[in-house]
Write an enzyme that holds these catalytic residues in place. Structure first.
Site, PDB file in Angstrom:
ATOM      1  N   GLY A 298      29.467  59.208 -17.651  1.00  0.00           N
ATOM      2  CA  GLY A 298      29.111  59.011 -19.057  1.00  0.00           C
ATOM      3  C   GLY A 298      28.458  57.664 -19.274  1.00  0.00           C
ATOM      4  O   GLY A 298      28.687  57.017 -20.303  1.00  0.00           O
TER       5      GLY A 298
ATOM      6  N   SER B 136      25.179  56.675 -19.631  1.00  0.00           N
ATOM      7  CA  SER B 136      23.838  56.487 -20.174  1.00  0.00           C
ATOM      8  C   SER B 136      23.797  56.030 -21.622  1.00  0.00           C
ATOM      9  O   SER B 136      22.786  55.501 -22.084  1.00  0.00           O
ATOM     10  CB  SER B 136      23.032  57.787 -20.041  1.00  0.00           C
TER      11      SER B 136
ATOM     12  N   ASP C 157      27.493  67.345 -14.707  1.00  0.00           N
ATOM     13  CA  ASP C 157      28.417  67.792 -15.742  1.00  0.00           C
ATOM     14  C   ASP C 157      29.826  67.541 -15.211  1.00  0.00           C
ATOM     15  O   ASP C 157      30.270  68.203 -14.265  1.00  0.00           O
ATOM     16  CB  ASP C 157      28.194  69.281 -16.011  1.00  0.00           C
ATOM     17  N   VAL C 158      30.544  66.597 -15.822  1.00  0.00           N
ATOM     18  CA  VAL C 158      31.845  66.209 -15.269  1.00  0.00           C
ATOM     19  C   VAL C 158      32.876  67.320 -15.379  1.00  0.00           C
ATOM     20  O   VAL C 158      33.925  67.258 -14.723  1.00  0.00           O
ATOM     21  CB  VAL C 158      32.397  64.923 -15.933  1.00  0.00           C
TER      22      VAL C 158
ATOM     23  N   TYR D 288      41.438  66.522 -28.875  1.00  0.00           N
ATOM     24  CA  TYR D 288      40.958  65.219 -28.420  1.00  0.00           C
ATOM     25  C   TYR D 288      42.125  64.287 -28.099  1.00  0.00           C
ATOM     26  O   TYR D 288      42.199  63.702 -27.013  1.00  0.00           O
ATOM     27  CB  TYR D 288      40.062  64.585 -29.490  1.00  0.00           C
TER      28      TYR D 288
ATOM     29  N   ILE E 295      35.067  52.553 -32.439  1.00  0.00           N
ATOM     30  CA  ILE E 295      33.985  51.696 -31.957  1.00  0.00           C
ATOM     31  C   ILE E 295      32.668  52.189 -32.567  1.00  0.00           C
ATOM     32  O   ILE E 295      32.451  53.386 -32.736  1.00  0.00           O
ATOM     33  CB  ILE E 295      33.884  51.755 -30.413  1.00  0.00           C
TER      34      ILE E 295
END
Length: 249
Positions: A13, A15, A64-65, A157, A190
């Site tokens: 992740g 980028s 794709d993780v 999440y 954030i």
């Protein structure tokens, strides 16, 4: 000598958002970097060029993780290109919002595959290289204050990020004898594209709930990752560092 001179870092992740800032800061401090991205090819190439301009080695790999074969391929390419792996940062993640009665089986599975399974796949693939690095290896997982404080409208999440804490604790015990420190960073809210769906009223409310009365910046999370990746954290493992302005107090 720079803080991370000669170290080889792998970032999922990497980028955009927090991942991008982590890649830049690790490179600025002397590390060579391999980053994985899923869709943002243009941003990934721009970042690769920025890091190369610093005189550091860098590769950007589409992966794709949530697919173990993709993660294995990425880690193998990273180790070959960089000449090993000393640091793994698991930053790839998604942050969907939904009430529990609206979360489908596929919604739940997708969040778990990306946020939790992806980190597991990367740790599993990188562990042999970290053990052979000849230096103190590092794994740094990006969780969330939601793992500690809960979150409304996003049980999938919060649960996925809480599971990352367990992954961190277990790997810290398992990999400690190999000299590998495993820690977790738990950001608060954030200012990144991931939170772009929030309204001004949402942000104002979140600032009121935060003792420092502001949102965090991606570079502030990156600085914490840099510390944990450095020799300054040689005796720190199995810990969760909250970068949240005091939100979980």
């Amino acid at each position: 000598m720079q803080l991370l001179e000669g170290r080889k870092a792998v970032v999922t992740g990497g980028s955009r958002g927090i991942g991008r800032e982590i890649c830049l800061l690790l490179a600025e401090n002397g590390a060579d970097v391999a980053l994985a991205y899923r869709k943002s090819a243009v941003e990934a190439e721009q970042l690769r060029e920025e890091i190369a301009a610093m005189g550091r080695s860098c590769i950007a790999v589409q992966a794709d993780v949530s697919v173990s074969a993709d993660v294995d391929r990425f880690v193998t390419q990273a180790a070959q290109a960089l000449g090993g792996i000393d640091i793994l940062v698991n930053c790839a993640g998604v942050f969907p919002q939904a009430l529990i009665e609206d979360i489908t089986d596929e919604d739940w599975s997708r969040v778990m595959r990306i946020n939790l399974d992806g980190a597991f796949y990367a740790c599993r693939a990188a562990a042999p290289y970290l053990k052979k690095s000849g230096k103190n290896g590092r794994i740094i997982n990006l969780s969330s204050q939601a793992a500690l404080n809960g979150t409304a409208h996003g049980v999938h999440y919060g649960a996925s990020k809480a599971a990352l804490l367990g992954l961190t604790y277990c790997l810290a015990k398992e990999l400690g004898p190999s000299g590998i420190c495993v820690n977790c960073v738990a950001p608060g809210v954030i200012e990144t594209e991931m939170n772009s769906h929030l309204t001004k009223e949402d942000f104002d409310c979140l600032c009121e709930e935060t003792p420092l009365e502001r949102l965090g910046k991606a570079e502030e999370v990156a600085k914490t990752v840099r510390f944990l990746a450095s020799e300054n954290a040689d005796f720190i493992t199995g810990q969760v560092v909250n970068v949240d302005g005091g939100m979980v107090i």
